[in-house]
Design an enzyme around this catalytic site. Structure first.
Site: not given
Ligand code: TEU
Length: 515
Positions: A194, A254
């Site tokens: 993330d 990401e």
């Protein structure tokens, strides 16, 4: 190739709260996901990425992690997780977990200890506490700093319930190494990382001329320290099963950027094996623009061994049907042409699954679900909505629980009467059950496309006109997407089409051909 399966895999993203509920509380969980595993196997996906399921106050849907090495009781137990991994393996499906290293939850014991220990303590140095804030703004709206009782401020690039870790304190990378080993030891095949472009901040924490949050390189994003950091994670991944399947374990970062060039530093051997390519869904439904995005993306990946999976949707963006149907993000009075959006989203699916490399499919994309735009404010859960006083609607509309069966709510999602986010009353025709029975459904299109998609092989553009996307993938495989107003002749044997071929290939329709 058995090893490095992720180089051209189709991966399905599960947002656990909204996939399937086994416990009957209106929120999805591992028991529900386990029961739906045959559905995923039938769809033909090779891996499942679970968005966070860790103990969490769910202030940001679980991206606020209070314990990185456990399962929130609302989603089940570690044993339920293990059972899912084992059962998935039985179907040849691998599991990817979501690692959230930029920040944790303010409920994390380390942050609670930092609050308790006070200014100047080693506990506070795990986070970014200062006596004065700078002018940075949160990605979710409002200031990126919150003051605590003793007067100090802590940095949070996202919600105030998500304090940023201090990655310059060696205890932080050491802790995350344990976290990733914990999940790799449990048999996961990969990690989704993330906010992978976050983590390290400019140590001077300088004020910036334009404090508006952005994904461009800045004192908070895309810092050079990330390169060495991901090389160290790559070494850990590669140390698993090196003799059996080298490169079997993977990670996908990401990385958001405002330009493709912002991702260039990550495309180098020995670093993060994969970097999400978000540029496809950021590109308008325009042939020239899409060709440009595809060319630059393929070029970037070609110069390294890094894979940049294609994506047209995830839990953070407006659903393709709505986006391609004219609906912008964040407007309340969206003027959406659902029929047009559905036609284009189906064509985009064939484009996505014909491109070289790996593709990620977000739950519900295969059902052609539209964004739910009329969720009553009282039910809105996304901190983006609350931190902007409703000026930004946020991401709840793409996170509504999946309709499985039946003509009315909750469409087989749960035994409970209602779901944690309300479903629309119009989803009866979009349920899995309804679409399985309809040969022309979007679900059956995805299923056939995943089975028939080209693997390996080259990529070369074909010129069929300015408003047409056309390319080959070797072995006589051709993909043509018609964005022009004219109906095009269909030349070759049709493998699959995204819509009826009425005397040719109509506008906003894609076809796969064998010549
Ligand atoms: O998203 C990172 C991120 O930057 C997103 O906020 C993105 O820019 C935005 O949603 C685009 O509309 C990740 C997760 O995917 C997201 O769900 C989390 O809220 C966020 O990190 C914080 O953990």
């Amino acid at each position: 190739m058995l090893s490095q399966w992720w180089r051209d895999a189709v991966v399905y993203q599960v947002y656990p709260r909204s996939f399937a509920d086994g416990s009957g509380d209106g929120t999805g969980d591992f028991a529900g996901a386990l029961a739906r595993l045959p559905y995923l196997a039938d769809l033909g996906v090779e891996a499942v990425w679970f968005s966070p399921f860790y103990p969490s106050p769910l202030a940001d849907g679980g991206y606020d992690v209070a314990d990185y090495c456990d399962v929130d009781p609302r989603f089940g137990t570690l044993a339920d997780f293990d059972a899912f991994v084992a059962a998935a393996a039985g179907h040849g499906i691998r599991v990817i977990v979501d690692i959230v290293p930029n920040h944790c939850s303010s409920a994390h014991p380390a942050f609670q200890a930092a609050l308790e220990a006070g200014p100047g303590s080693p506990e506070r140095d795990l986070f970014i506490f200062r006596d004065q804030p700078n002018n940075w703004q949160s990605i979710f709206g409002g200031p990126a700093w919150t003051q605590v009782a003793d007067g100090q401020w802590y940095l949070h690039l996202f919600d105030s319930s998500q304090p940023d870790w201090n990655w310059r304190n060696p205890a932080v990378p050491a802790m995350f190494e344990k976290v990733i080993r914990f999940w790799l030891d449990r048999g996961v095949a990969g990690l989704r990382v993330d906010v992978a472009h976050g983590l390290f901040k400019d140590p001077d924490l300088p004020d910036v001329p334009d404090p508006a949050p952005s994904d461009r390189p800045s004192p908070w994003f895309h810092r050079p320290e990330l390169i060495g950091h991901y090389a160290s994670w790559r070494a850990i991944l590669d140390s698993y099963s090196p003799d059996v399947f080298p490169g079997e374990r993977t990670a996908v970062g990401e990385f958001w950027g405002t330009e493709i060039t912002h991702l260039e530093p990550y495309f180098r051997p020995g670093g993060m094996p994969q970097a999400f390519n978000f540029f496809l869904f950021q590109t308008a439904w325009d042939a020239a623009a899409l060709r440009h995005t595809i060319t630059t993306s393929i070029g970037l990946a070609a110069e390294s061994d890094v894979v940049a999976p294609w994506v047209i949707s995830n839990h953070d963006v407006v659903r393709p049907v709505t986006r391609y149907g004219g609906g912008p993000l964040a407007a309340r009075d969206l003027d959406v042409d659902v029929a047009l959006g559905t036609r284009r989203a189906r064509a985009a699916a064939l484009l996505l699954l014909a491109l070289p490399g790996s593709a990620y499919v977000y739950q519900g994309e295969e059902l052609g679900l539209p964004e739910v735009i009329d969720i009553p404010d009282a039910f809105r859960d996304d901190p983006v909505f609350h931190r902007t006083g409703g000026a930004r609607l946020g991401r709840d509309g793409c996170r509504v629980p999946i309709p499985w069966s039946g003509a009315s709510k909750p469409y087989g999602f749960t035994e409970a009467e209602s779901t944690w986010l309300p479903q629309p009353t119009t989803w009866g025709p979009l349920t899995v059950e309804a679409q399985q029975a309809d040969p022309g459904s979007t679900l059956n299109l995805y299923k056939r496309a995943i089975a028939a998609r080209p693997r390996g092989g080259g990529f070369a553009w074909l010129d069929r006109g300015d408003d047409v996307i056309a390319f080959t993938r070797g072995d006589g495989f051709t993909c043509v997407v018609n964005l022009s107003a004219e109906t095009l002749p269909v030349e070759g044997e049709v493998i699959l089409a995204s819509g009826p071929l009425e005397g040719g290939l109509p506008q906003d329709t894609a076809v796969w051909l064998r010549s």
